[in-house]
Design an enzyme around this catalytic site. Structure first.
Site, short mmCIF file in Angstrom:
data_model
loop_
_atom_site.label_atom_id
_atom_site.label_comp_id
_atom_site.label_asym_id
_atom_site.label_seq_id
_atom_site.Cartn_x
_atom_site.Cartn_y
_atom_site.Cartn_z
N ASP A 19 0.86 -1.17 0.00
CA ASP A 19 0.00 0.00 0.00
C ASP A 19 0.90 1.22 0.00
OD1 ASP A 19 -1.90 1.93 0.33
OD2 ASP A 19 -2.68 1.19 2.24
N TYR A 33 -1.33 9.98 -3.31
CA TYR A 33 -1.60 11.18 -4.10
C TYR A 33 -0.70 12.33 -3.65
CZ TYR A 33 -5.91 9.00 -5.88
OH TYR A 33 -6.83 8.18 -6.49
N ASP A 68 -3.10 2.48 -5.99
CA ASP A 68 -1.93 2.48 -5.10
C ASP A 68 -1.79 1.21 -4.27
OD1 ASP A 68 -4.15 2.91 -3.57
OD2 ASP A 68 -3.42 4.72 -2.57
N GLU A 69 -2.49 0.13 -4.63
CA GLU A 69 -2.38 -1.12 -3.87
C GLU A 69 -2.21 -2.32 -4.80
OE1 GLU A 69 -5.18 -1.85 -0.71
OE2 GLU A 69 -5.69 0.29 -0.57
#
Length: 631
Positions: free
Chosen positions: A11, A16, A116-117
């Site tokens: 993660d 951002y 984002d994971e």
């Protein structure tokens, strides 16, 4: 004994904000409190991402920017990029791609799940670390920020280093090569640490991680220590972890099912579900195969058991977006709905083109979501307003049997689905607070077609053999066609060397044979395929429009051809209303084109008198090739 896996969930930390600090669209210091806000400027914009400095100051997601600045006066607000009258997340999506492709290159099996994971299977890398043993033992610096559930932070280094000790590195007798679970997890912790450092050194981005034997445990562990840290879940600590995960935080129970379970049975944490047997859970969620599958999943999940493997996928399995409308901006007319579906479709189609180019995949399902009213929800202790709610939302799906021809193509079909619901179920009286469109269920776009097969097999290293799309517009290289027309150009060894689906290989071999005496030689197209074939025309029709398209699909329909995508239907008899299985263009007179004569199939019905088959012009080089082979 099943092979032990080491799964890592990664993660990217406040991603951002990290991207904005890297791009410096607004000057930002490395420790300056920052928030990324939606482009709607009302009250400073809605916050969608926060730096850790802002979180520590008391700022929360979904606050308005003005309120957040009152709590944290030094807060910098960065507005998300805008395109098609909505937030454009391309810069964050591309930055995530950079990270996941880097991990993939290291040998980790990477399954991306969001911007984002991702899950990564590091089992092979962990076993390689084990093989190197003491020669690859980690230093104390290597394990900074590493936590192991059930072990004090002071003892982590000695626990992780245990894999280097041959006396405890394996289970069973001395000859065993199967490492113990703890030993393999320790090696996985080293791999995760080094991958996180590699990402930071290469891209500048930090990420946190959870390391465990399955995806469920790794996912819940990755958020336990942040930022730029990792948490390892040993088998002996699984129950302790499940006692900290709230019911509504378990994937699959975040909505109504989770709230109902929590309220009806006074449940708080996932581990509380362990007191229910399978039969009791089945009574709670009765009937249907899907519910039975859900019960089995729930019974395992509350015990930390998950059997889902990590599947290599560097792209998200869905491409979609949405837009909210509040107050006077709510959508109340069909024209407004059509406008915004069109804008959503533009972004989705552009992203799908990237998927096609980079990953050679396309979606097979699209869903339009329509939301009226709003409701309050609470997630991770924060309450906020969302569109929809029970009885105030609906979705309508439609199949995508081939590649989308354009954004307009997607928009038209989504608008039709939306209007059908709004007219029938809402009687034309509606006020939409949100609109969403998503394409899902990605499948690989086949790269093999008949023309490219002959180009590769006959022309050897020549890569410029013309395809159907160029035959009509340009004269092919005569030398290339001469090689293609040479009966000796394609031999058995070359055919065997090409990786083809079994059904396609059989049809090619059959087509290449000399036609029986007195029979016309079938042309190299799907006209040679029997109606029962499992091969689909849309797997081979990826060329732009061409007047001499060769693909035939439904042999039970009247002859017609689609001028949009080269799909042609040379079937017989029926006048059913059809769609092109590739671009969804509906059959109509303006798509009808004369088609060439084809050999009649034995037992086939006579064609309709209204359908006349006419020659479209001189034989193509492909016809000449087959004719020469037949002689």
């Amino acid at each position: 004994m099943p092979r032990i896996r080491v799964i890592c969930h990664i993660d990217l930390d406040a991603f951002y904000v990290q991207v904005e600090r890297a791009l410096q669209r607004v000057p930002l210091g490395p420790t300056e409190p920052c928030a990324v806000v939606q482009y709607n400027a009302f009250a400073g914009g809605g916050i969608i991402a926060l730096s850790y400095e802002a979180k520590r100051a008391g700022v929360k997601r979904n606050m308005r920017g003005d309120e957040a600045r009152r709590i944290c006066p030094g807060l910098k607000l960065v507005t998300v990029p805008v395109a098609n009258e909505k937030a454009d997340l391309t810069i964050y999506r591309d930055a995530g791609t950079q990270v996941f492709e880097l991990l993939d290159k290291q040998g980790a099996v990477c399954e991306r799940t969001s911007i984002d994971e991702a899950y990564i299977d590091i089992s092979t890398l962990a076993r390689e670390v084990l093989k190197r043993g003491a020669a690859d033992a980690p230093s104390e610096d290597d394990l900074q920020g590493c936590h192991v559930l059930g072990i004090s932070d002071e003892a982590v280094v000695s626990w992780v280093s245990s894999y280097a000790d041959p006396a405890i590195a394996t289970t069973g007798d001395a000859a065993s090569t199967q490492p113990s679970i703890d030993t393999l997890l320790a090696a996985g912790a080293v791999v995760a640490t080094r991958l996180r450092r590699l990402v930071k050194d290469t891209t500048g981005y930090t990420m946190s991680a959870g390391v465990a034997v399955n995806k469920l445990l790794a996912k819940h562990a990755s958020g336990m220590h942040k930022p730029y840290q990792q948490t390892v879940v040993r088998p002996g600590a699984v129950d302790d972890l499940m006692r900290t995960v709230k019911i509504t935080e378990l994937n699959g129970l975040g909505g109504k099912k989770g709230e109902d379970l929590k309220r009806t049975h006074q449940l708080e944490f996932v581990a509380d579900l362990q007191r229910f047997s399978r039969e009791q859970l089945a009574r709670e969620f009765p009937s249907g195969n899907s519910q039975s599958s859900f019960v089995s999943w729930l019974y395992d999940a509350c015990r930390g058991v998950c059997h889902k493997p990590v599947e290599r996928r560097l792209f998200m399995d869905s491409v979609g977006n949405s837009k909210t409308f509040r107050g006077p901006d709510m959508l109340r007319t069909f024209s407004a709905v059509e406008k915004y579906i069109g804008l959503l479709s533009i972004e989705i189609f552009e992203r799908l083109q990237v998927y096609k180019t980079r990953y050679s995949v396309r979606p097979t399902l699209a869903t339009v979501g329509l939301y009226q009213s709003t409701t309050q929800v609470t997630r991770k202790g924060t309450s906020f307003t969302v569109s929809g709610g029970e009885g105030h939302s609906a979705s309508r799906s439609f199949q995508l049997s081939g590649e989308l021809a354009s954004a307009t193509d997607l928009a038209k079909r989504a608008t039709s689905a939306a209007k059908l619901y709004l007219e029938k179920d809402c009687q034309g009286n509606f006020a939409l607070t949100a609109l969403g469109l998503i394409t899902t269920k990605m499948v690989e776009i086949p790269k093999v077609n008949i023309m490219t097969f002959f180009g590769a097999a006959a022309a050897g290293p020549v890569k410029t053999l013309p395809t159907q799309s160029t035959i009509a517009s340009a004269e092919p290289d005569k030398a290339q066609w001469k090689a293609l027309a040479n009966p000796a150009a394609i031999d058995r060894a070359e055919l065997d060397a090409v990786d083809l689906p079994p059904g396609l290989r059989q049809e090619i071999e059959r087509t290449l044979k000399k036609a029986p005496a007195g029979k016309s030689q079938p042309r190299l197209s799907f006209e040679a395929l029997p109606p029962s074939t499992s091969l689909s025309a849309d797997k081979f029709c990826d060329a732009p429009a061409a007047s001499d398209a060769q693909v035939t699909a439904d042999t039970d329909a009247s002859g017609w051809a689609c001028s949009t995508c080269t799909f042609r239907n040379e079937g017989e008899g029926s006048d059913e209303w059809l769609q092109c299985s590739i671009c969804q263009t509906e059959r109509s007179d303006r798509y009808r084109q004369p088609v060439k004569d084809v050999p009649r199939k034995r037992g086939a019905r006579k064609e309709s008198a209204s359908v006349k088959r006419k020659a479209t012009g001189p034989a193509t080089p492909l016809d000449a090739f087959l004719t020469k082979r037949a002689k």
